[in-house]
Design a protein around this motif. Structure first.
Motif, PDB file in Angstrom:
ATOM      1  N   SER A 361     -19.448   3.293  -4.729  1.00  0.00           N
ATOM      2  CA  SER A 361     -19.174   3.668  -3.337  1.00  0.00           C
ATOM      3  C   SER A 361     -17.944   2.955  -2.763  1.00  0.00           C
ATOM      4  O   SER A 361     -17.553   3.208  -1.629  1.00  0.00           O
ATOM      5  N   VAL A 362     -17.320   2.072  -3.544  1.00  0.00           N
ATOM      6  CA  VAL A 362     -16.126   1.354  -3.077  1.00  0.00           C
ATOM      7  C   VAL A 362     -14.884   2.226  -3.255  1.00  0.00           C
ATOM      8  O   VAL A 362     -14.667   2.820  -4.321  1.00  0.00           O
ATOM      9  N   MET A 363     -14.066   2.306  -2.221  1.00  0.00           N
ATOM     10  CA  MET A 363     -12.838   3.122  -2.256  1.00  0.00           C
ATOM     11  C   MET A 363     -11.921   2.690  -3.402  1.00  0.00           C
ATOM     12  O   MET A 363     -11.982   1.562  -3.886  1.00  0.00           O
ATOM     13  N   LYS A 364     -11.008   3.610  -3.776  1.00  0.00           N
ATOM     14  CA  LYS A 364     -10.025   3.279  -4.812  1.00  0.00           C
ATOM     15  C   LYS A 364      -8.867   2.469  -4.233  1.00  0.00           C
ATOM     16  O   LYS A 364      -8.172   1.773  -4.953  1.00  0.00           O
ATOM     17  N   GLY A 365      -8.638   2.613  -2.937  1.00  0.00           N
ATOM     18  CA  GLY A 365      -7.535   1.892  -2.293  1.00  0.00           C
ATOM     19  C   GLY A 365      -7.129   2.573  -1.008  1.00  0.00           C
ATOM     20  O   GLY A 365      -7.522   3.714  -0.749  1.00  0.00           O
ATOM     21  N   TYR A 366      -6.368   1.874  -0.187  1.00  0.00           N
ATOM     22  CA  TYR A 366      -5.867   2.462   1.059  1.00  0.00           C
ATOM     23  C   TYR A 366      -4.803   3.498   0.745  1.00  0.00           C
ATOM     24  O   TYR A 366      -4.075   3.376  -0.243  1.00  0.00           O
ATOM     25  N   PHE A 367      -4.684   4.507   1.584  1.00  0.00           N
ATOM     26  CA  PHE A 367      -3.728   5.583   1.364  1.00  0.00           C
ATOM     27  C   PHE A 367      -2.302   5.081   1.599  1.00  0.00           C
ATOM     28  O   PHE A 367      -1.992   4.530   2.658  1.00  0.00           O
ATOM     29  N   ASP A 368      -1.457   5.283   0.575  1.00  0.00           N
ATOM     30  CA  ASP A 368      -0.032   4.966   0.683  1.00  0.00           C
ATOM     31  C   ASP A 368       0.212   3.528   1.176  1.00  0.00           C
ATOM     32  O   ASP A 368       1.089   3.290   1.994  1.00  0.00           O
ATOM     33  N   ASP A 369      -0.605   2.608   0.684  1.00  0.00           N
ATOM     34  CA  ASP A 369      -0.473   1.218   1.120  1.00  0.00           C
ATOM     35  C   ASP A 369      -0.873   0.266  -0.017  1.00  0.00           C
ATOM     36  O   ASP A 369      -1.907  -0.400   0.026  1.00  0.00           O
ATOM     37  N   PRO A 370      -0.025   0.192  -1.075  1.00  0.00           N
ATOM     38  CA  PRO A 370      -0.358  -0.637  -2.232  1.00  0.00           C
ATOM     39  C   PRO A 370      -0.483  -2.120  -1.890  1.00  0.00           C
ATOM     40  O   PRO A 370      -1.279  -2.840  -2.491  1.00  0.00           O
ATOM     41  N   GLU A 371       0.290  -2.557  -0.901  1.00  0.00           N
ATOM     42  CA  GLU A 371       0.264  -3.981  -0.510  1.00  0.00           C
ATOM     43  C   GLU A 371      -1.100  -4.379   0.051  1.00  0.00           C
ATOM     44  O   GLU A 371      -1.717  -5.355  -0.378  1.00  0.00           O
ATOM     45  N   GLN A 372      -1.592  -3.577   1.028  1.00  0.00           N
ATOM     46  CA  GLN A 372      -2.906  -3.853   1.635  1.00  0.00           C
ATOM     47  C   GLN A 372      -4.013  -3.692   0.594  1.00  0.00           C
ATOM     48  O   GLN A 372      -4.987  -4.438   0.587  1.00  0.00           O
ATOM     49  N   THR A 373      -3.845  -2.700  -0.291  1.00  0.00           N
ATOM     50  CA  THR A 373      -4.847  -2.460  -1.336  1.00  0.00           C
ATOM     51  C   THR A 373      -4.962  -3.677  -2.244  1.00  0.00           C
ATOM     52  O   THR A 373      -6.065  -4.146  -2.534  1.00  0.00           O
ATOM     53  N   ALA A 374      -3.806  -4.190  -2.683  1.00  0.00           N
ATOM     54  CA  ALA A 374      -3.803  -5.357  -3.575  1.00  0.00           C
ATOM     55  C   ALA A 374      -4.423  -6.580  -2.892  1.00  0.00           C
ATOM     56  O   ALA A 374      -4.997  -7.448  -3.549  1.00  0.00           O
TER      57      ALA A 374
END
Length: 510
Positions: A361-374
């Motif tokens: 259920s955990v997202m793959k990452g924020y949309f178009d935001d690799p910095e915040q995702t990392a």
């Protein structure tokens, strides 16, 4: 599992069953009629750009069916917050996700004073354009054998986005969160199994669908199981919600503590007695609120915990495993570890650290935001930004946002703990929010914002019995209406800004 395909399966299986009773418009929709409506809308959506499509419609049969129809047409619904800064939010969503079309409600726009912006298509106009031929074609399609019908709608993959949501932005600008079909369906399955939700439940759906709590539990849980949902567009209409609860006798309801306070105060004894499951989330649930529901309605108010990025449920109390004050046990299919915020090592049982979550259920990452995702995702573990601990029996205890810890005199102080202690000592009806004020010269200190004047010396004396002196508020300021977000959470950013403003004016007035 693909959500829109599950909706079609359920609608075919429960054709004559009531799918949605819309208490705002007075309309009732069976699953058969709902499927026809979704097929009509799906055909209408085909003429708009592929990819994202905005939805800005209040909680209603229309919003629920438009969400399903968007997926059936191969488009991804972007749910837009219309309660605060609707025009700004709509433009922000369009720009952030790079799309144009927003399906909006004229009645809503008129009510909130939002102009029709470029790209908006009014659902009322769309429905007026529906011809007899459109209705006939959709009705005939709905009667096709299941596999044949499924072949006429969008297929896709369970790892495709099922929705685009935005974080509440209580601490910074909203982030775009794409949740996949797998994210949402796995969360529904785990949560439902854990608290025993079935198709025979009737859910009171009054939360906004642009917030993950409302979208998953109020919209997709009933569509997933084939339950009846009773929709009402305004969760702040406490009196009407209480009347609906009494009249419709639903069995399931979720909400925020601030909403539940309103329902408790505006209801008559027994209005909520039909509920077998009532869960509070999105904020801490005070003991007095739990006690109030038990005393007035004989209902156990359970507490849960989740996040937009986890689709949302992470942990929840159940009737079988209920430890008031905790956020319950972690649901099956979700893993939680508590990480020391300095060393990164796993914390011991009972030791407070960062709450880290892993699972389908955990997202793959924020949309178009690799910095915040990392920043928040590492090796599949999502850093919730919350602090908490697991006790010896596996119950998760929430200690507040990491950002709601203040370093005072070199010590980490939980503002939530200070708030909880203060809440118990305040006269009935007075709300509070504790914030940290930074001071370069004197160092950081704590200020308590309260909704009315209180006897500060007396309260501080009592607080000192439970907290070290370093944790006590240095000052109290009165803010009669503590700013809230549409989700029912206190807006800490605004409270902090208001407190700073009050403090500066007080200092300059000396």
């Amino acid at each position: 599992m693909l959500l829109h395909q599950q909706f079609v399966r359920v609608a075919k299986r429960n054709a004559a069953k009531l799918a949605i009773k819309d208490r705002t418009t007075g309309s009732s929709v069976t699953f058969s009629r709902g499927l026809i409506g979704a097929l009509i809308l799906s055909s209408k959506f085909q003429k708009y750009d592929k990819g994202f499509i905005g939805i800005m419609i209040p909680t209603s049969a229309g919003c629920a069916l438009a969400s399903a129809a968007a997926l059936m047409s191969g488009r991804i619904p972007v749910m837009i917050n219309y309660s605060t800064g609707a025009e700004t939010n709509a433009r922000y969503a369009q720009k952030k996700c790079g799309f144009k079309t927003i399906i909006a409600s004229k009645a809503l726009l008129d009510k909130i004073g939002c102009p029709v912006i470029d790209g908006m298509v009014l659902i009322e106009d769309l429905m007026k354009s529906v011809t007899t031929a459109d209705k006939l074609k959709a009705a005939l399609r709905s009667k096709l054998p299941l596999n044949l019908l499924l072949s006429t709608i969008h297929k896709g993959d369970e790892n495709d986005p099922a929705v685009m949501l935005f974080t509440s932005g209580s601490e910074k600008d909203p982030k775009a969160v794409p949740l996949t079909h797998r994210n949402i369906s796995s969360n529904i399955k785990s949560f439902s199994n854990y608290v025993n939700i079935t198709e025979s439940d009737v859910i009171l759906s009054n939360l906004v669908f642009y917030h993950v709590f409302g979208l998953t539990v109020n919209l997709w849980v009933p569509f997933y199981h084939g339950m009846t949902m009773i929709t009402y567009a305004n969760p702040l209409d406490f009196q009407t919600i209480s009347n609906i609860a009494r009249e419709e006798k639903p069995t399931l309801m979720v909400g925020t503590p601030s909403f539940f306070w309103g329902y408790l105060q505006k209801s008559e004894p027994g209005d909520y007695k039909s509920f077998r499951l009532m869960v509070a989330g999105a904020d801490k649930c005070p003991d007095a609120l739990r006690e109030g529901f038990m005393k007035k309605h004989g209902v156990t108010l359970l507490e849960g915990y989740g996040a937009t990025e986890t689709s949302p449920v992470i942990s929840v109390n159940s009737h079988e495993f209920n430890r008031p004050g905790s956020t319950g046990k972690v649901i099956p299919g979700v893993s939680v570890r508590i990480e020391n915020f300095e060393t990164g090592e796993d914390c011991r049982t009972g030791e407070t650290g960062k709450v880290m979550v892993k699972g389908d259920s955990v997202m793959k990452g924020y949309f178009d935001d690799p910095e915040q995702t990392a920043e928040v995702l590492k090796d599949g573990w999502y850093n919730t930004g919350d602090m908490g601990y697991l006790d010896e029996d596996g119950y998760l205890w929430h200690a507040g946002r990491f950002k709601r810890f203040a370093k005072i005199g070199g010590e980490m102080v939980s503002l939530v703990k200070v708030e909880n202690t203060l809440e118990k000592l305040l006269p009935e009806g007075i709300k509070c929010c504790v914030v940290e004020i930074s001071d370069v010269k004197k160092g950081s200190y704590i200020v308590a914002a309260v909704s009315a004047d209180v006897h500060k010396t007396e309260i501080l004396r009592k607080m000192l019995k439970e907290l070290p002196i370093i944790s006590l508020p240095r000052q109290f300021v009165v803010i009669e209406e503590l700013p809230m977000m549409a989700t029912g959470k206190i807006d800490f950013r605004k409270v902090t800004a208001m407190v700073k403003d009050i403090m500066e004016n007080t200092d300059s007035g000396r």
